[in-house]
Structures are given as structure tokens and as C-alpha cells.
Design an enzyme around this catalytic site. Structure first.
Site, PDB file in Angstrom:
ATOM      1  N   GLY A   1       0.794  -1.213   0.000  1.00 57.41           N
ATOM      2  CA  GLY A   1       0.000   0.000   0.000  1.00 57.41           C
ATOM      3  C   GLY A   1       0.830   1.269   0.000  1.00 57.41           C
ATOM      4  N   HIS A   2       0.128   2.391  -0.128  1.00 60.58           N
ATOM      5  CA  HIS A   2       0.772   3.706  -0.215  1.00 60.58           C
ATOM      6  C   HIS A   2       0.304   4.562   0.954  1.00 60.58           C
ATOM      7  CE1 HIS A   2       1.933   7.633  -1.827  1.00 60.58           C
ATOM      8  NE2 HIS A   2       2.672   6.972  -2.704  1.00 60.58           N
TER       9      HIS A   2
END
Length: 417
Positions: free
Chosen positions: A233-234
Site C-alpha cells: 500500500g501507499h
């Protein structure tokens, strides 16, 4: 693959390459691809440390070494001996560039550092790549790529949310430093062409690693908190991660604009998400990432990963199958199309592959002119070119200051183009 037959961007420039392992050798390989004559000066007994690393060897030749040393010639020279030092300085008088990546102070102790070379060749470009820089509290530490990853914070921000810090799957600080060093050398050569003035260049894995974290730096300093581990994820964009399809395979979807988010919702038949206050913009989606990911996971698990890659791509949503490295190198159509994997014949290892230079110059394209050298393969050839007589070479060889290779009595043939 053939000897250089036409002018290339760096034709006529000579680089004496003292570097070992990865960062320095990859940097000089990039320059060799562009036409520079890279002479790899290696310790006589074993040569570059990479020649003995790992557990992948073909007929005694290290796969690691061969991956990062094409378009070079190898000279086995004992730099710790007075005679070896004299040979090197004689070559340095007419060289354009010297590259080293030893611990700070090593080349000065050997008497072949920047000041010693500049005294006989004021126009020299002298490039150093180290783990942490030439000075400071960590300068003398024993270190390599993962040690730098740990210090720079890269390792801490990598891994699953509930897992441990993870080393990056590829040595990116090494390659960042290699690229920065190659850029610095070409810039310094251009400056010298304009002014006649040489200079010293210094870069480090730490500097390259920190540079590669942009824009995490601004987010971190502004928030006062280190980035959380989020797996694939970011920290500031959602949805932006791996998702699992019905077949257990994964794909990555990246909705980094509202347009892509809108397109995703339309594909899923979830237009309602566009007006849901919890997901109304990226800030809200990031704050409610776990709620949104649960919705998306439930949707994506209904079809195989390949279905989603095709469907989302056609709907203009950035996505790709998560494929293993072997698949990427051997069957991916885009990678094949770009010619990213080079094939060549090595005089000892036989048919081998390399990753191509990532730079495309349409007027003066890079060339694979030489396979990675066998240790000492070009010792006599190089010395002759630098004006050493047959008697001098015989004396250096008999005293062990210079050594040849196991190919001395074997004709090294190049495959036809």
C-alpha cells in the site's frame, strides 16, 4: 557483439576502474555501454570481490560479476606494491577518469588518491562512491547496500503492517549511487571540455537511498512521524496496492487521480462509492483505507486476477499482474519488445544474459562490445597500449606485480553480430 566500430558518445575516453562489488562496477558499465574504454584494475589473487560472491557460478565464472561488468577490460595489478603503484600512476597520467569505491582513505594510503593523481594529471576526473560518504561518523563503517537501507529508513518503511522491517528485493541504493556517479562523471567531462578543468566527484549509497525516498521526506518531516509499513500500500493514496483475484493470484491497482478512482467504481458497478462521504476524495479514502479495502477485496475475489487486469486496463485504470522475476525476464511481451535482456557468449561461461542499459540514444545507441572479462584477460594488451615494452611486461609478470588470465593461451572469440 563486436569491438567498437563507430563513434559513440564516450568514445575516446578512458576510465581506470578500481571499483568492486556493485555500485562502482554498475556505474562504469553504464559508461562502457556508451563507448568509454573501461579498464578494470583488479587485485591479482582474486580480483573484484564479486568474482567470489554468492553460489551461482558457470565454469568458475561468477554470475554476479558477469551481470555488472560487460564492456570492460581486466588488468590484474598489485596496487600494494611500489611497482604496481608506479604502473597505475603511469597509466593515470593519460587517463580521463578514475573510479573507486573503497572505504574512505584507502586510495590515499595506497598513494593513488585524487591528490597524487592530480599532481601528474591536473585534468583527471576522480570519482568516489562509498557507503556513507567520505567523512562523518559512519564513513569508516563496514557496510553494503542493506546496511545503508537500514540506516536510511528504507528497511523500516518496507514490509507488512503487522510484520518486521524488510530488505528491499533489489539493491536500489547501489544502483542509485551507480546512476548518480555516472551522471556526475559525464557532467564533469562536459565541464572539462568547456573549461579544461578536472575535479573530484563524491557520491554515496546513503545519499542515493535518501534521494530515492522523495516525496516521503516532505510527508515525514511535515507530520513528525515515520512512514508506517503498509505492505504494497501507499501512505497517501488509496486505492493503491495489491489485490487478490479469485484464482489466488495478485494484481496491483493504482488510483492516484480522481479520474482513475471514478473509472474503477464504474467497472465495479459501485457508482455509490463516488458519493460516499467516507470515500469522497483521496484524503477521506486514505483515512478510511481499511473500510474501502474490505469492499474492494470482496469485489475483486469474484474474478481471476487476469480478468481484472484486462478489464481495468481497458477502462483506463492503471493496473498490472504481479508476476515473478523469472517470468518478467523470460516471457513478458513488453520486456521482450524493449530488448531489456541481452544475450551474449562468454569465452568461459558460454551463452549468458545481461540486463540492458536503460538509456536509449537513437542517434548513437549503446552497444554490447565486450562480454564481462575473465580476470586478467587484458593485462598484457592494456600495458602494451600504455607504452610498456615487452621486457617491462615480462618483468612485471615474473615478479607477480601483473598477472594474466587462464585465457592466456586460448583464443577468445566473439560471436558474429
Amino acid at each position: 557483439m563486436s569491438e567498437q566500430t563507430k563513434p559513440m558518445p564516450l568514445s575516446g575516453y578512458t576510465i581506470l576502474d578500481l571499483s568492486v562489488m556493485t555500485a562502482g562496477p554498475v556505474g562504469t558499465m553504464l559508461l562502457g555501454d556508451l563507448g568509454a574504454d573501461v579498464i578494470k584494475v583488479e587485485e591479482p589473487a582474486h580480483g573484484d570481490l564479486a568474482r567470489d560472491l554468492g553460489n551461482q557460478f558457470v565454469n568458475g565464472e561468477s554470475v554476479q560479476f558477469m551481470s555488472q561488468n560487460r564492456n570492460k577490460r581486466s588488468l590484474r595489478l598489485d596496487l600494494k606494491s611500489p611497482a604496481g603503484k608506479a604502473v597505475f600512476l603511469r597509466m593515470a597520467k593519460t587517463a580521463d577518469v578514475i573510479v573507486e569505491n573503497f572505504r574512505p582513505g584507502t586510495v590515499d594510503r595506497l598513494g593513488i588518491g585524487y591528490e597524487a593523481v592530480r599532481a601528474i594529471n591536473p585534468q583527471i576526473i576522480y570519482a568516489s562512491a562509498s557507503a556513507f560518504g567520505q567523512s562523518g561518523p559512519l564513513a569508516a563503517w563496514p557496510a553494503n547496500d542493506p546496511i545503508v537501507q537500514a540506516v536510511a529508513g528504507l528497511m523500516d518503511m518496507t514490509g507488512e503492517a503487522d510484520g518486521l522491517p524488510v530488505r528491499l528485493g533489489a539493491p536500489l541504493p547501489d544502483f542509485g549511487a551507480a546512476a548518480m556517479m555516472a551522471l556526475g562523471i559525464t557532467t564533469a567531462l562536459l565541464h572539462r571540455e568547456r573549461t579544461g578543468i578536472g575535479q573530484r566527484i563524491d557520491t554515496s549509497l546513503l545519499a542515493a537511498a535518501l534521494f530515492s525516498t522523495i516525496p516521503r521526506d516532505g510527508e515525514t518531516i511535515r507530520s513528525g512521524k515515520a512512514p508506517s509499513r503498509l505492505g504494497s500500500g501507499h501512505p497517501t493514496m488509496v486505492p493503491y496496492r495489491n489485490y487478490e483475484g479469485a484464482d489466488g493470484k495478485y494484481f496491483f491497482a493504482a488510483c492516484f487521480t480522481e479520474k482513475f478512482w471514478t473509472n474503477l467504481c464504474r467497472v465495479l458497478g459501485r457508482i455509490d462509492l463516488l458519493t460516499d462521504e467516507r470515500f469522497i476524495n483521496n484524503t477521506q479514502r486514505t483515512a478510511n483505507r481499511h473500510l474501502l479495502d474490505a469492499i474492494l477485496e470482496d469485489a475483486f475475489v469474484k474474478q481471476p486476477a487476469d480478468y481484472w487486469v484486462k478489464t481495468l486496463s481497458e477502462a483506463d485504470v492503471p493496473c498490472a499482474a504481479v508476476q515473478d522475476y523469472h517470468t518478467a525476464l523470460t516471457t513478458d511481451p513488453q520486456i521482450k519488445h524493449t530488448g531489456a535482456v541481452l544475450h551474449f557468449d562468454h569465452p568461459v561461461a558460454g551463452p549468458m544474459t545481461n540486463i540492458a542499459n536503460p538509456l536509449t540514444l537513437h542517434g548513437t545507441p549503446v552497444e554490447l562490445r565486450r562480454p564481462p572479462p575473465v580476470l586478467g584477460q587484458h593485462s598484457e594488451e592494456v600495458l602494451r597500449e600504455y607504452g610498456f615494452s615487452a621486457n617491462e611486461i615480462d618483468a612485471l609478470m615474473s615478479n607477480g606485480v601483473v598477472k594474466g588470465s587462464r585465457l592466456k593461451d586460448v583464443a577468445v572469440t566473439q560471436p558474429a553480430e
